[in-house]
Design a protein around this motif. Structure first.
Motif, PDB file in Angstrom:
ATOM      1  N   ALA A  59      15.287  -5.491  -9.827  1.00 41.97           N
ATOM      2  CA  ALA A  59      14.495  -4.880  -8.825  1.00 41.97           C
ATOM      3  C   ALA A  59      13.307  -5.978  -8.282  1.00 41.97           C
ATOM      4  O   ALA A  59      13.089  -6.781  -9.254  1.00 41.97           O
ATOM      5  CB  ALA A  59      13.442  -3.486  -9.200  1.00 41.97           C
ATOM      6  N   VAL A  60      13.036  -5.869  -7.179  1.00 43.84           N
ATOM      7  CA  VAL A  60      12.172  -7.259  -6.586  1.00 43.84           C
ATOM      8  C   VAL A  60      10.793  -6.749  -6.785  1.00 43.84           C
ATOM      9  O   VAL A  60      10.352  -5.637  -6.298  1.00 43.84           O
ATOM     10  CB  VAL A  60      12.542  -7.351  -5.119  1.00 43.84           C
ATOM     11  N   ILE A  61       9.902  -7.597  -7.487  1.00 44.99           N
ATOM     12  CA  ILE A  61       8.725  -7.192  -7.967  1.00 44.99           C
ATOM     13  C   ILE A  61       7.733  -6.782  -6.783  1.00 44.99           C
ATOM     14  O   ILE A  61       7.175  -5.902  -6.714  1.00 44.99           O
ATOM     15  CB  ILE A  61       7.997  -8.420  -8.900  1.00 44.99           C
ATOM     16  N   ASP A  62       7.586  -7.903  -6.163  1.00 52.08           N
ATOM     17  CA  ASP A  62       6.757  -7.582  -4.783  1.00 52.08           C
ATOM     18  C   ASP A  62       6.992  -6.256  -3.932  1.00 52.08           C
ATOM     19  O   ASP A  62       6.027  -5.832  -3.344  1.00 52.08           O
ATOM     20  CB  ASP A  62       6.922  -8.918  -3.690  1.00 52.08           C
ATOM     21  N   SER A  63       8.365  -5.872  -4.063  1.00 50.68           N
ATOM     22  CA  SER A  63       8.557  -4.604  -3.246  1.00 50.68           C
ATOM     23  C   SER A  63       7.916  -3.504  -3.884  1.00 50.68           C
ATOM     24  O   SER A  63       7.638  -2.617  -2.921  1.00 50.68           O
ATOM     25  CB  SER A  63      10.010  -4.386  -3.340  1.00 50.68           C
ATOM     26  N   LEU A  64       7.511  -3.690  -5.227  1.00 49.61           N
ATOM     27  CA  LEU A  64       6.733  -2.410  -5.563  1.00 49.61           C
ATOM     28  C   LEU A  64       5.488  -2.322  -4.977  1.00 49.61           C
ATOM     29  O   LEU A  64       5.193  -1.323  -4.491  1.00 49.61           O
ATOM     30  CB  LEU A  64       6.388  -2.696  -7.184  1.00 49.61           C
ATOM     31  N   PHE A  65       4.694  -3.446  -4.569  1.00 55.92           N
ATOM     32  CA  PHE A  65       3.255  -3.352  -3.926  1.00 55.92           C
ATOM     33  C   PHE A  65       3.412  -3.037  -2.498  1.00 55.92           C
ATOM     34  O   PHE A  65       2.811  -2.371  -1.907  1.00 55.92           O
ATOM     35  CB  PHE A  65       2.496  -4.685  -4.357  1.00 55.92           C
ATOM     36  N   GLU A  66       4.597  -3.812  -1.964  1.00 54.68           N
ATOM     37  CA  GLU A  66       4.745  -3.503  -0.590  1.00 54.68           C
ATOM     38  C   GLU A  66       5.071  -2.040  -0.044  1.00 54.68           C
ATOM     39  O   GLU A  66       4.537  -1.477   0.694  1.00 54.68           O
ATOM     40  CB  GLU A  66       5.943  -4.395  -0.032  1.00 54.68           C
TER      41      GLU A  66
END
Ligand SMILES: [Zn+2]
Length: 387
Positions: free
Chosen positions: A368-375
């Protein structure tokens, strides 16, 4: 924190990054495969504690042979409410969390671990949406959070699918935090899936001594195969895979037993009903005299039928995202099933795949792409603030 402007909500997400990562890791580092009821229920009780701290009333739909389904409510549920949907189980067997724990990749951009993508990232987003919105006293809509305990096995040992449709009845809109895609698509339609097993009972006999006394179960199945495969209708969006066939024991005996397993994928519930009826007719029709076929459905996962209401919801979500400075999205239809189907069946406009982005779910290559959690956290906060 009382300022509920978008900028304040977004900066709160940024502040909470380390804690969100911790929660994500905690959820991943715990065996909770669909067959591990104790594991799934354990995660359920952690989630319960988190949501109760955010002011939710939490209860469970309990099942004997499957993970319990968590229902968390906040606000006056007699009014039109919003559903946030997801699942607590993964496809992984016990021991996987120890063998392959939550790990940040070498690039620092991705994470891996059982269910990191599907869908512990999504569950983390749901939990922090509840937390941040409760901090700012958001009460625009009543909210119902539904987290199934056995999604990955299609609720085959529970009544969770029907229960979910029941729970969603009367909802204004639904958001499912399933696995998302690196190209930023959201899902508005999914195929349904079903599996059927045909068992044929024939009459065994010696191939040399008394072949005419035999009733060949393998022949019966082989003759049914063309009839079954012909049920595929590409225009309707329905496809059949005659995927497994087993029968006979030795070549010098007329086989007494044979079975086949057929997988059906469909876009429209009407296609499913057509195939189901036809399969029963084909099972009942005796081709090799003296054989008997029984048909049994082993898996059933409804289709998320694409409709105007969900398309409209997608358009509103996308417009809010763009206005909030988040990346633009596009709607897609995919082959894999999800619980969004049961919201759509309940008449609730629904968009799916609001969770973290990544690839290779259901495999050990999953990331999973970490930044996508916050986005995606910011996305749901913007949507719930503006919609
Ligand atoms: Zn999933």
């Amino acid at each position: 924190m009382t300022d509920n402007s978008l900028a304040a909500l977004f900066s709160r997400v940024d502040e909470l990054r380390p804690r969100m990562m911790e929660t994500w890791a905690k959820l991943v580092n715990r065996d909770c495969g669909s067959r591990n009821k104790a594991g799934v229920d354990g995660v359920g009780s952690d989630v319960r504690a988190f949501l109760e701290a955010c002011g939710y009333r939490v209860s469970f739909r309990e099942y004997e042979k499957a993970g319990n389904m968590l229902i968390a409510e906040k606000g006056d549920m007699t009014k039109p409410f919003v559903v946030l949907l997801g699942h607590l189980d993964t496809v992984f067997a016990d021991g996987e969390a120890a063998r392959r724990p939550f790990t940040i990749g070498e690039s620092g951009l991705t994470v891996s671990g059982p269910g990191a993508l599907d869908m512990k990232g999504g569950v983390t987003i749901m939990l922090y949406a509840a937390k941040i919105l409760s901090e700012v006293g958001w009460d625009r809509y009543p909210v119902k959070i539904i987290l199934a305990g056995d999604e990955e096995v299609g609720h085959c040992q529970s009544g969770a699918a029907d229960a979910m449709a029941e729970e969603a009845d009367g909802a204004l809109m639904g958001f499912n935090f399933e696995t998302s895609y690196e190209d930023n698509a959201l899902v508005v339609g999914r195929k349904g899936a079903a599996q059927f097993r045909l068992d044929v009972k024939g009459v065994g006999a010696h191939a040399g001594n008394n072949p005419r006394d035999g009733r060949n179960a393998v022949s019966e199945l082989c003759r049914k195969e063309p009839l079954i495969s012909a049920l595929t209708d590409w225009d309707e969006g329905t496809s059949i895979n005659f995927g497994v066939i087993h029968g006979g024991t030795v070549a010098n005996a007329i086989p007494e037993n044979a079975y086949a397993v057929v997988d059906v994928r469909y876009k429209k519930m009407a296609g499913y009903r057509r195939v189901k009826k036809a399969l029963q007719e084909i099972a009942d029709r005796v081709i090799v005299e003296g054989t008997k076929t029984t048909l049994r459905q082993t898996i059933s996962f409804a289709a998320m039928e694409r409709n105007e209401k969900s398309d409209e919801l997608f358009a509103r979500v996308n417009a809010i995202a763009v206005e909030a400075g988040l990346p633009e999205m596009h709607p897609i239809e995919v082959g894999g099933a999800s619980d969004s189907a049961y919201l759509v069946l309940a008449g609730v406009p629904t968009v799916c795949a609001l969770g973290v982005k990544g690839r290779f779910n259901h495999t050990v290559r999953e990331y999973a792409v970490i930044d996508s959690l916050f986005e995606r956290e910011k996305l749901i906060l913007a949507v719930l603030s503006k919609i």
